[in-house]
Enzyme design. Structure first.
Site, PDB file in Angstrom:
ATOM      1  N   HIS A 258      21.946  31.788  41.731  1.00  0.00           N
ATOM      2  CA  HIS A 258      22.336  31.227  40.434  1.00  0.00           C
ATOM      3  C   HIS A 258      21.958  29.753  40.369  1.00  0.00           C
ATOM      4  CE1 HIS A 258      24.857  34.693  41.353  1.00  0.00           C
ATOM      5  NE2 HIS A 258      25.020  34.875  40.062  1.00  0.00           N
TER       6      HIS A 258
ATOM      7  N   HIS B 157      21.262  31.745  34.440  1.00  0.00           N
ATOM      8  CA  HIS B 157      22.545  31.921  35.134  1.00  0.00           C
ATOM      9  C   HIS B 157      22.358  32.543  36.515  1.00  0.00           C
ATOM     10  CE1 HIS B 157      26.552  33.528  36.096  1.00  0.00           C
ATOM     11  NE2 HIS B 157      25.900  34.646  36.357  1.00  0.00           N
TER      12      HIS B 157
ATOM     13  N   GLU C 173      51.981  38.444  38.351  1.00  0.00           N
ATOM     14  CA  GLU C 173      51.728  38.938  39.711  1.00  0.00           C
ATOM     15  C   GLU C 173      50.372  38.498  40.248  1.00  0.00           C
ATOM     16  OE1 GLU C 173      52.580  40.873  37.154  1.00  0.00           O
ATOM     17  OE2 GLU C 173      54.639  41.482  37.606  1.00  0.00           O
TER      18      GLU C 173
ATOM     19  N   HIS D 229      56.787  53.576  36.925  1.00  0.00           N
ATOM     20  CA  HIS D 229      57.326  52.704  37.965  1.00  0.00           C
ATOM     21  C   HIS D 229      57.300  53.336  39.352  1.00  0.00           C
ATOM     22  CE1 HIS D 229      58.429  50.178  34.704  1.00  0.00           C
ATOM     23  NE2 HIS D 229      59.177  49.368  35.440  1.00  0.00           N
TER      24      HIS D 229
ATOM     25  N   ARG E  74      65.204  46.977  51.497  1.00  0.00           N
ATOM     26  CA  ARG E  74      65.076  45.685  50.808  1.00  0.00           C
ATOM     27  C   ARG E  74      66.264  44.782  51.129  1.00  0.00           C
ATOM     28  NH1 ARG E  74      67.149  46.239  44.553  1.00  0.00           N
ATOM     29  NH2 ARG E  74      68.434  48.072  44.887  1.00  0.00           N
TER      30      ARG E  74
ATOM     31  N   LEU F 134      35.798  35.611  39.570  1.00  0.00           N
ATOM     32  CA  LEU F 134      36.090  34.487  38.683  1.00  0.00           C
ATOM     33  C   LEU F 134      37.583  34.345  38.411  1.00  0.00           C
ATOM     34  CD1 LEU F 134      33.057  35.041  36.303  1.00  0.00           C
ATOM     35  CD2 LEU F 134      33.300  33.274  38.059  1.00  0.00           C
TER      36      LEU F 134
ATOM     37  N   PHE G 279      53.495  47.220  41.008  1.00  0.00           N
ATOM     38  CA  PHE G 279      52.758  46.108  40.400  1.00  0.00           C
ATOM     39  C   PHE G 279      51.853  45.388  41.400  1.00  0.00           C
ATOM     40  CE2 PHE G 279      56.771  46.319  37.772  1.00  0.00           C
ATOM     41  CZ  PHE G 279      56.204  47.163  36.830  1.00  0.00           C
TER      42      PHE G 279
END
Ligand SMILES: Cc1ncc(C[n+]2csc(CCOP(=O)(O)OP(=O)(O)O)c2C)c(N)n1
Ligand SMILES: [Mg+2]
Length: 688
Positions: free
Chosen positions: A29, A278, A430, A491, A374, A132, A455
């Protein structure tokens, strides 16, 4: 030679090195390094507090090239400023990090100049970039770490021991990516005045002009995020660039965005301002014409004119060395005045733990009722956290659920007006959380983050980079299976465990009970170069009676014989992780009562197990014992590795369902009777 001419020569050297390297590699690039050479020059030569002789000096300013495709810009800087290589043991090697030869071998096997900048491979590269937006979020983590360290370490007469700034250079792509919005929002909220982003507003991406897909008013957006925004109308205007960086340094209460208008492939007669510049070589003819435009010798390649190295040595080199030497002298005085803090600083920088860090780790009494892993984790984390002053972390708004809050006295919250707090609040972000953790870890502050396992997908791109960069980031993911019950398929994690296991170098741990949790944290804290994911239940699981079953410290082997066949020679193996270990134990008791020789193997971590010597692995999973059942409330994907193609896997093949836990376990076959039946079927098959 007049100084102005020298400056231009230095800038054009960056440009032509980038053009030549890409041309020679026939890939890369060139356009953006050509355009941004003056921006990088101004920052490095006049502002960046960085010593090329000691590129890991702790209080150096950080420079992050978030637009990683413009890697040649960074390599040219590292080369021209004479940055020295540093070994894995933090020793300066005396050799250049990026010799000219490496630039000539840009993008070739084993070159110090790979396609995109890679941390741990090229000294002076502060973080791996290419995906990116990641670098931007990393820079937020670095700025947080700088402020946390400043608050923790700076003392009367040493108010500026830690005060480094963080600069990140990004393009349209980084600004379009969602992660930049998450990260900018968090940085603005935290008023990170030590953070400066430079946005290369060239209006070009791969497909063409940004008007194809982007019409944000970026300045307004960032003002909305609480940033100071300033503009430079021409990337070649060194005076305006200088002013913009001064504006950043003089802004005490907000991060700063500098929007720089630039022309990609500046100076290339046919390629300037085109997307063609580019990601492709300019072409030999265009390179020649561009060099002519710059007043460069047309046929010279990889040419560094006389005086250019000296120019950088007298600028950045001299300033950086003076700052670095003065800093180490100050640290010497600091060590006399505050020996304990100096010791902490040293250990932290070398990724060592303080003595006695694990002395308060609890062990848990056998208890049939048990507790959620947990909850056990929250206790262990706090027991460890209070003895490791530089362990900090937080959650993407799920701290109360993930039990990751540090609750001991003095832990505090990291807020804009209290940057010494150890509880971070990432908000519901997250992806940025994980990338921010990478940034914090790059500064060598130990960091963890938490959310629901489902998640983890949102954070995955950054988790992958933790592994690629070999950073000991800690991820705590709870609500680890269909056992979340009523929340239903949205979930219920299914493929997440398998997909995390698929990331090379990432240590995934799914402990079976409270004592395995304690052992898991001990293993995790001693990792130096691997990130870890700790996968925990929401629901209670029994705390196993370790006088009856094997000791939990064996977790360090990744898998171990938890319950042995009474005769010491199993006919069938029951393998499980996490909450399903209990199921296997219940099945084991039934099978044993029926005189069947079964063995239960607790398998909290495939990665740790796979790292054991063959003899140990054969001891735990004897090759001759083919009757095998694996049980995990997750995708079955991958368990064939341990049960063989003829083995049986009790796992998930759908997205689950919304119902109370008990009903789900029945529906999906996570019951002892089902495990017993599967074991018997396996034995029948083995006999045939
Ligand atoms: C997350 C991610 N998506 C896609 C890409 C592929 N990619 C590399 S550069 C680029 C265009 C970037 O445009 P811009 O940031 O404006 O860079 P410029 O061409 O102006 O240097 C794309 C889509 C990537 N590297 N990372
Ligand atoms: Mg662009």
């Amino acid at each position: 030679m007049a100084d102005e001419k020298m400056v231009q020569l230095a800038i054009n050297t960056i440009r032509t090195l980038a053009m030549d390297a890409v041309q020679q590699a026939r890939s890369g690039h060139p356009g953006t390094p050509m355009a941004l050479a003056p921006v990088a020059y101004c920052l490095w030569q006049h502002f960046l507090r960085f010593d090329p002789q000691d590129p890991i000096w702790p209080n150096r300013d950080r420079f992050v090239l978030s637009a990683g495709h413009a890697s040649m810009l960074l390599y040219a800087l590292l080369h021209l400023t004479g940055v020295k290589a540093v070994s894995k043991d933090y020793e300066a090697l005396g050799e250049p990090s990026v010799p000219l030869e490496a630039i000539k071998h840009f993008r070739q096997l084993d070159s110090r100049c790979p396609g995109h900048p890679e941390y741990r491979w090229t000294s002076g590269v502060e973080t791996t970039t290419g995906p990116l937006g990641q670098g931007l979020a990393n820079s937020v983590g670095m700025a947080i770490a700088s402020q946390w360290m400043a608050t923790h370490f700076n003392r009367p007469d040493f108010e500026d021991l830690i005060d480094f700034n963080v600069y990140a250079l990004c393009g349209d792509g980084c600004i379009m990516e969602g992660i930049s919005a998450e990260a900018a929002s968090l940085a603005g909220h935290l008023k990170l005045a030590n953070l400066c982003w430079i946005y290369d507003n060239n209006r070009i991406t791969i497909e063409g002009h940004t008007e194809l897909a982007f019409s944000d008013d970026v300045a307004t957006r960032f003002i909305g995020h609480g940033w100071n925004v300033t503009r430079v109308g021409d990337a070649n205007d060194l005076e305006m660039l200088d002013r913009a960086f001064r504006t950043f340094l003089n802004t005490p209460d907000r991060p700063t965005l500098i929007i720089v208008d630039s022309h990609i492939a500046y100076g290339a007669p046919h390629k300037q301002d085109t997307s063609a510049a580019h990601g492709e070589p300019l072409g030999e003819q265009e390179v020649l014409l561009t060099k002519r435009n710059y007043g460069w010798p047309e046929d010279a390649q990889f040419y560094v004119p006389d005086g250019v190295y000296d120019h950088f040595r007298h600028g950045l080199g001299q300033r950086g060395k003076e700052l670095r030497d003065a800093w180490f002298a100050r640290v010497g005085e600091y060590r006399d005045r505050y020996p304990e803090l100096a010791e902490q600083l040293y250990r932290m920088q070398h990724r060592q733990l303080p003595p006695g860090w694990d002395k308060d780790v609890p062990s848990f009494a056998a208890d049939a009722q048990g507790k959620a892993t947990r909850d056990a984790s929250g206790e262990v984390l706090n027991a460890i956290g209070k003895n490791i002053p530089w362990l900090l972390g937080g959650s993407a708004d799920l701290g109360p659920s993930c039990k990751t809050r540090l609750t001991f006295e003095g832990a505090g919250d990291f807020f804009a007006d209290s940057p010494g707090g150890r509880n971070l609040h990432f908000g519901i972000r997250e992806h940025a959380m994980a990338a921010v953790l990478n940034g914090i870890a790059l500064v060598k502050v130990r960091a963890y983050g938490s959310s629901f396992l489902i998640f983890s997908d949102y954070a995955r791109a950054a988790i992958r980079l933790s592994a690629l960069m070999e950073l000991p980031v800690i991820y705590v993911f709870t609500h680890d299976s269909i056992a979340v019950g009523e929340d239903g398929p949205t979930h219920q994690p299914i493929e997440q465990v398998a997909s995390l296991r698929a990331i090379p170098g990432l240590i995934v741990l799914r402990p079976a009970d409270a004592n395995e949790v304690a052992e898991a944290w001990k293993v995790i804290m001693q990792l130096h170069h691997e990130p870890a994911v700790l996968i925990l239940t929401r629901q209670a699981v029994p705390t196993l009676d370790r006088s009856k079953y094997a000791h939990a410290s064996q977790l360090a082997h990744g898998a171990y014989i938890l319950a042995e066949a009474p005769a010491g020679r199993p006919d069938v193996l029951l393998l499980a992780s996490g909450s399903e270990v209990r199921l296997c134990l219940e099945a084991y008791e039934q099978l044993t009562a029926e005189g069947i020789q079964a063995r239960v193997v607790s398998m909290p971590s495939w990665e740790l197990f796979d790292d054991q010597p063959q003899a140990y692995r054969d001891h735990v999973l004897p090759p001759a014992v083919m009757a095998r059942v694996a049980v995990e409330q997750a995708s079955t994907f991958g368990w064939e590795r341990y049960v063989g193609t003829a083995g049986h896997i009790i796992g998930m093949r759908t997205f689950g369902a919304s119902a109370p836990l008990k009903e789900l376990q029945k529906k999906f076959g996570f019951e002892p009777d089902h495990v017993v039946a599967a074991a018997k079927a396996q034995l029948g098959a083995a006999r045939r």
